[in-house]
Design a protein around this motif. Structure first.
Motif, PDB file in Angstrom:
ATOM      1  N   ASN A   1       6.711  53.363 -92.302  1.00 17.43           N
ATOM      2  CA  ASN A   1       7.909  53.672 -91.680  1.00 17.43           C
ATOM      3  C   ASN A   1       9.102  52.893 -92.123  1.00 17.43           C
ATOM      4  OD1 ASN A   1       7.109  56.071 -90.630  1.00 17.43           O
ATOM      5  ND2 ASN A   1       6.851  55.396 -88.635  1.00 17.43           N
TER       6      ASN A   1
ATOM      7  N   PHE B   1       8.639  51.674 -78.561  1.00 16.84           N
ATOM      8  CA  PHE B   1       9.453  52.612 -79.476  1.00 16.84           C
ATOM      9  C   PHE B   1      10.426  53.527 -78.803  1.00 16.84           C
ATOM     10  CE2 PHE B   1       5.873  52.535 -82.654  1.00 16.84           C
ATOM     11  CZ  PHE B   1       6.438  51.762 -83.497  1.00 16.84           C
ATOM     12  N   ASP B   2      10.354  53.751 -77.400  1.00 18.04           N
ATOM     13  CA  ASP B   2      11.396  54.428 -76.731  1.00 18.04           C
ATOM     14  C   ASP B   2      12.312  53.961 -75.899  1.00 18.04           C
ATOM     15  OD1 ASP B   2      10.277  56.895 -77.664  1.00 18.04           O
ATOM     16  OD2 ASP B   2       9.070  57.688 -76.023  1.00 18.04           O
TER      17      ASP B   2
ATOM     18  N   LYS C   1      13.761  51.063 -80.985  1.00 17.32           N
ATOM     19  CA  LYS C   1      14.580  52.066 -81.239  1.00 17.32           C
ATOM     20  C   LYS C   1      15.135  51.815 -82.787  1.00 17.32           C
ATOM     21  CE  LYS C   1      15.887  53.637 -76.939  1.00 17.32           C
ATOM     22  NZ  LYS C   1      16.913  53.566 -75.916  1.00 17.32           N
TER      23      LYS C   1
ATOM     24  N   ARG D   1      12.644  52.437 -85.358  1.00 10.21           N
ATOM     25  CA  ARG D   1      12.681  54.029 -85.573  1.00 10.21           C
ATOM     26  C   ARG D   1      13.599  54.454 -86.484  1.00 10.21           C
ATOM     27  NH1 ARG D   1      12.159  56.445 -79.797  1.00 10.21           N
ATOM     28  NH2 ARG D   1      13.246  58.316 -80.766  1.00 10.21           N
TER      29      ARG D   1
ATOM     30  N   SER E   1       3.864  59.441 -88.718  1.00  3.79           N
ATOM     31  CA  SER E   1       3.860  60.124 -87.428  1.00  3.79           C
ATOM     32  C   SER E   1       2.875  59.012 -86.442  1.00  3.79           C
ATOM     33  CB  SER E   1       3.362  61.486 -87.410  1.00  3.79           C
ATOM     34  OG  SER E   1       3.079  61.693 -86.177  1.00  3.79           O
TER      35      SER E   1
END
Lengths: 336, 397, 299
Positions: C35, C164-165, C171, C174, C241
């Motif tokens: 990613n 991640f959230d 963040k 991501r 993903s």
């Protein structure tokens, strides 16, 4: 690196001539020096891997696609040649041709769906393909000999003239390398090559001006598979033995290492990389005994870090270094 | 300072150049003792099959030291040229040609793998040089399976897989077992064992109800064993080497299948395997050569002395448990050394000696009797059935 | 002692999930690096191998209790991950996706070779965290260590989801995944993110190695096979993903075990690969991958 794309024909001719002369002279010289004698043997394998690498170079350097299944096409050629000549005694050259045909069909079947899309799908599809093919070679013991391999594959000859010595086979393999190199150079200079270059710089732009992106990518993938298949046939008839582990995923990765270390934006890079890796793994590194894997890893790292363009960029780099040493006008940016 | 030379890059280039040059110089600088007897060896010392080649190389080096300490062979020091093929057939072929053409050895031992042995035996035949393989397949020495004709220049020391299978089947028959399941690894060792298990089954009245496979590096074989459990055979025969055979045993125990007898191949022949099965190996049978079970052999057993000596020397030198594979290299090198002592370095004479004069040779894996009809020289008595009892081997009578 | 078909099915499923959990952990590790860098880290399997072997050293040789040795082993491998980035990835002058991939391949050889030097070629065993007595369940059995494997996967999923959230760092990672150029414009240091991604996936890989070693033992050259399985899981679930990686890993484990039990154990790996090919041809972005994201990616 990138400059090689636009190499003029006149610059290419002396290079090719020198290459051909080098190929011709190598065994004659090697036989004069005691400890170089068996280098001819290693060079035969280097030539075989060069062939496989050339096809992969076209695919990766020019079409920008990664294949993890190249060893399987290499293996398809080897197994078709090996099994059919050993079990049915059919002319080896016919089997080479058959191998090419089968590889082309298989490559098309895998390439067509995965290359119509942008991105990394070919890498993943070929990964799956490679694993499947290795298992098929392993499991069909009655036909392929299974994990123990298939032995006593007959040699190959030309018009009844048996190529029964290392040197004779050397000349056969490297002549084919030269031919394939010429073919690939022509592909690059042709319409296909121009289209591919446009894809590599910007796929959407190429698509926008009407280049059928998928068609050219599939074309190159099939071509590279066919070349690998020829290499496989040559391997089978030279070693007279094949087993599944000579064509598994790790061999695919080894081929990747070859072209990246050699320099994937140039066909010469494929050959340089194949020769280097073959000699490293079959000749030079075994003096390190158990530390061999470590040293191999370190060499790969050093080359990729200091020469990201591969070994073919070494002369250019050296020139730059030399110039800097000489005049000191260009100041090198430290770090970055 | 006018010039700015990039030291990182410069030194890297220099280092690379030095390394490359030194590679090519190493063979030149080797110091040669006067008139040594040169013997070659190719083993799979590293790579996925290192458990074969590693003890073989160590054993060969140990023997070389021993022989040279004792004044060599007829006054000539023994010089071993050992290459590591990493299990790769291409590499193996290159090294064998190098041994023959460049190192000019008078005989060679190895390779460790059946496949690689098949790949190079044509070279031995072509260049007329004696080869003593350390791999098991009967195909290595048998030129024509129908007539039993042997390859002229090729010998091998390990027992054939068929002998191990026969030992297992004989023992099963004695215990009234006839419904069995087989599990094999999808590598050369497993596939060759599977072939023999299937081939010899009818002869011994064995009904194979399941023929399961797994790959050498699998993390779990519960699925295969669960299927076997459903078929309820009387015994399971597992044919693999390395970690997998330990994992299989653990799964067999975890699934509560101890009422189904478990037979391992001769590849199980290391105490380390018993140790690592963490108790799961208890009650497991396997056919083993004398060299694995030296301590428990009766005093009057013909191989008692040689196997004990080897065991002690190996443990003293390398401080690790003995594996059966090192024994194959012991047998091979001792035979060649014996031939060198008797006839010198003439290749044809070495071959003739190996074929005709290795009679009653007490080796690690049996008493060898070579003949023009048999280039292995072992009989199925070379295997003893052994059971794991209290964490150690025990002979089955 | 017969076993019913239903119990057999249950057994295949339990084993499949256990094995699949490891593949899932490897796949998640792949994704985190992918990613941020768009490169496939071929040394991911080496992290797993190192995790197992370092744990064996701490737990068996130094006899440190699991509660302490587990985080210590993870920490050691995380440092290796950081070193991998600093010594192999960052120094590349003109990093392209391919040169990064080859660098990780070179590094994987180096790590494997070093592990062989340190631990030798023999496999090592690790005592399970809570005994070896299997638990019976409707005629099937569960190994206690299998429960640990699944449990750690669940914990990892929860922790990473929160990370991640809910955290700035998560963040930022991501954001890099979606568009590195735009993220650097908003002040995210992409080079730091690369470093963090390597550290994080090394830690996850190490965890996988630690929990699987009591079941399957561990030796220096097991990493490559796990990397291949993990990468396949990644592709199946949709590369990039997070949920996809977990799903893909579990699915590959299940297909292998059900395939081996019900159809043919010789071809069990073929089934998983055929499913992967079918998914690629029907829904190229993988089961849970997003087409939008894969369009931005170069590789």
């Amino acid at each position: 690196m990138a400059g090689n794309h636009t190499l003029k024909r006149d610059k290419m001719t002396p290079r090719l001539g020198g290459f051909a002369l080098g190929i011709f002279l190598f065994p004659l010289l090697a036989q004069q020096i005691d400890f170089l004698e068996h280098y001819v043997d290693v060079m035969v394998f280097a030539g075989i891997y060069s062939l496989a690498a050339l096809g992969l170079c076209l695919l990766m350097g020019y079409a920008g696609q990664i294949s993890l299944g190249h060893a399987s096409f290499f293996g398809l050629g080897a197994y078709i040649s090996g099994v059919i000549t050993t079990k049915y005694g059919i002319n080896p050259w016919l089997c080479v041709f058959l191998g090419m045909l089968v590889s082309a069909v298989v490559a098309f079947a895998i390439g067509a769906p995965s290359l119509r899309l942008r991105g990394h799908y070919l890498a993943m599809a070929t990964l799956a393909f490679c694993i499947i093919v290795t298992i098929i070679f392993n499991e069909n013991v009655a036909i392929t000999g299974g994990p123990d391999g298939l032995a006593f594959i007959p040699g190959i000859g030309i018009f009844g003239y048996a190529l029964d010595s290392v040197t004779k086979y050397y000349y056969l393999v490297w002549s084919i390398v030269l031919l394939v190199l010429l073919l690939c150079l022509n592909v690059i200079r042709s319409r296909v090559g121009r289209a591919l270059r446009s894809i590599h710089s910007s796929e959407s732009a190429a698509g926008a001006v009407g280049v059928n992106v998928a068609k050219y990518k599939i074309y190159v993938f099939v071509l590279s598979a066919v070349i690998a298949s020829v290499a496989g046939s040559l391997y089978a008839h030279y070693l007279n033995f094949i087993n599944p582990s000579s064509f598994d995923l790790f061999v695919s990765i080894k081929l990747l290492i070859m072209i990246v270390l050699g320099g994937m934006y140039s066909l010469w890079g494929g050959i340089v990389g194949a020769v280097l890796i073959t000699f490293l793994s079959y000749e030079w590194l075994h003096y390190f005994e158990d530390a061999e894997v470590m040293v191999y890893g370190a060499i790969v790292l050093v080359i990729i870090i200091f020469l990201p363009g591969g070994l073919v960029s070494l002369p250019d780099k050296a020139k730059v270094l030399w110039a800097r040493e000489d005049g000191g006008r260009r100041v090198h940016k430290v770090g970055q | 300072m006018k010039t700015r030379f990039d030291f990182g890059k410069g030194t890297a280039c220099l280092l690379a150049a030095i390394v490359l040059v030194s590679f090519t110089l190493i063979p030149v600088l080797e110091v040669r003792a006067a008139e040594p007897y040169k013997v070659g060896a190719v083993f799979s010392v590293t790579g996925p099959l290192s458990f074969l080649g590693d003890p073989e190389k160590k054993t060969a080096l140990m023997l070389q030291e021993e022989i040279n300490k004792g004044g060599g062979i007829n006054g000539h020091p023994l010089e071993l040229v050992i290459y590591d093929d990493e299990g790769d057939a291409t590499k193996c072929a290159i090294f064998v040609r190098k041994l023959i053409l460049q190192d000019k050895v008078c005989a060679f031992i190895g390779p460790s793998l059946s496949g690689n042995s098949l790949a190079v035996l044509a070279e031995a035949e072509k260049h007329k040089i004696p080869m003593v393989s350390c791999a098991a397949s009967f195909k290595i020495v048998t030129k024509d399976p129908k007539t039993g004709e042997q390859w002229k220049w090729v010998f091998k020391t390990p027992q054939s897989d068929s002998m191990a299978v026969e030992a297992v089947y004989t023992q099963m028959k004695k215990n009234g077992i006839s419904k069995i399941a087989i599990m094999t690894a999808t590598d050369g060792f497993g596939a060759s064992g599977r072939g023999e298990l299937l081939r010899l089954a009818p002869e011994y009245g064995m009904n194979i109800v399941a023929d399961e496979k797994y790959s050498r590096k699998d993390t779990d074989m519960t699925a295969q064993l669960t299927k076997i459990k459903g078929l309820a055979p009387q015994a399971i025969v597992n044919w693999s080497v390395g970690t997998a055979q330990v994992v299989v045993l653990r799964n067999w125990q975890a699934l509560g299948m101890k009422n189904i007898k478990f037979y391992q191949s001769h590849g199980f022949g290391s105490r380390k395997n018993i140790e690592q099965s963490a108790g799961a190996a208890e009650g497991v049978y396997c056919p083993l050569g004398a060299c694995n079970i030296a301590e428990i052999l009766p005093e009057n057993y013909p191989q008692k002395k040689v196997t004990m000596e080897y065991l002690k020397a190996y443990k003293a030198k390398y401080n690790e448990p003995l594996s059966s594979f090192g024994g194959h290299a012991w047998d091979a090198l001792k035979m060649v050394a014996k031939a060198l002592e008797a006839v010198g370095t003439d290749k044809a004479k070495i071959r003739d000696y190996l074929e005709n004069n290795i009679k009653g040779f007490v080796g690690q894996h049996g008493v060898f009797n070579m003949s023009p009809k048999d280039h292995n020289g072992l009989s199925k008595e070379a295997f003893q059935m052994v059971v794991v009892k209290d964490g150690d081997w025990a002979l089955v009578h | 002692m017969e076993i019913s078909f239903a119990s057999q099915l249950l057994q295949y499923t339990i084993t499949g999930i256990t094995v699949g959990s490891i593949y899932a952990m490897v796949a998640v590790g792949f994704n985190i690096i992918y990613n941020v860098t768009e490169a496939i880290n071929f040394a991911q399997g080496e992290f797993v191998m190192l995790g197992g072997l370092v744990m064996v050293f701490l737990r068996v040789t130094l006899n440190i209790p699991v509660v302490f040795s587990l985080p210590m082993a993870i920490l050691v491998v995380t440092v290796v991950g950081i070193l991998l980035d600093r010594l192999a990835i960052k120094p590349i002058r003109k990093p392209s996706v391919l040169s990064m991939i080859i660098a990780t391949i070179g590094a994987s050889f180096l790590i494997r070779g070093a592990a062989m030097f340190i631990w030798g070629k023999n496999p090592f065993d690790l005592p399970p965290f809570s005994g070896r007595n299997p638990i019976s369940l409707f005629g099937a059995v569960v190994q206690p260590q299998g429960l640990w494997v699944i449990g750690f996967l669940v914990i990892m999923v929860i922790v990473l989801t929160l990370f991640f959230d809910r955290t700035i760092l998560g963040k930022a990672l991501r954001a890099c995944a979606v568009n590195p150029k735009a993220s650097s414009l908003v002040g995210i240091n992409v080079k730091h993110m690369v470093l963090i991604s390597f550290a994080l996936s090394a830690a996850i890989g190490a965890l996988g190695g630690i929990v699987i070693t009591p079941i399957s033992l561990m030796e220096y050259d097991r990493g490559a096979m796990l990397a291949v399985k993990g990468f396949s899981a990644c592709a199946l679930g949709g590369i990039g993903s997070f949920q996809g990686a977990v799903t893909g890993g579990l699915l590959i484990g299940l297909i292998e075990c059900l395939g081996a039990g019900l159809i043919s154990s010789g071809y069990k790996d073929v089934f998983a690969m055929l499913v992967l090919l079918a998914v690629l041809f029907i829904k190229p972005s993988g089961l849970l991958g997003s087409v939008e994201v894969s369009k931005i990616k170069k590789f």
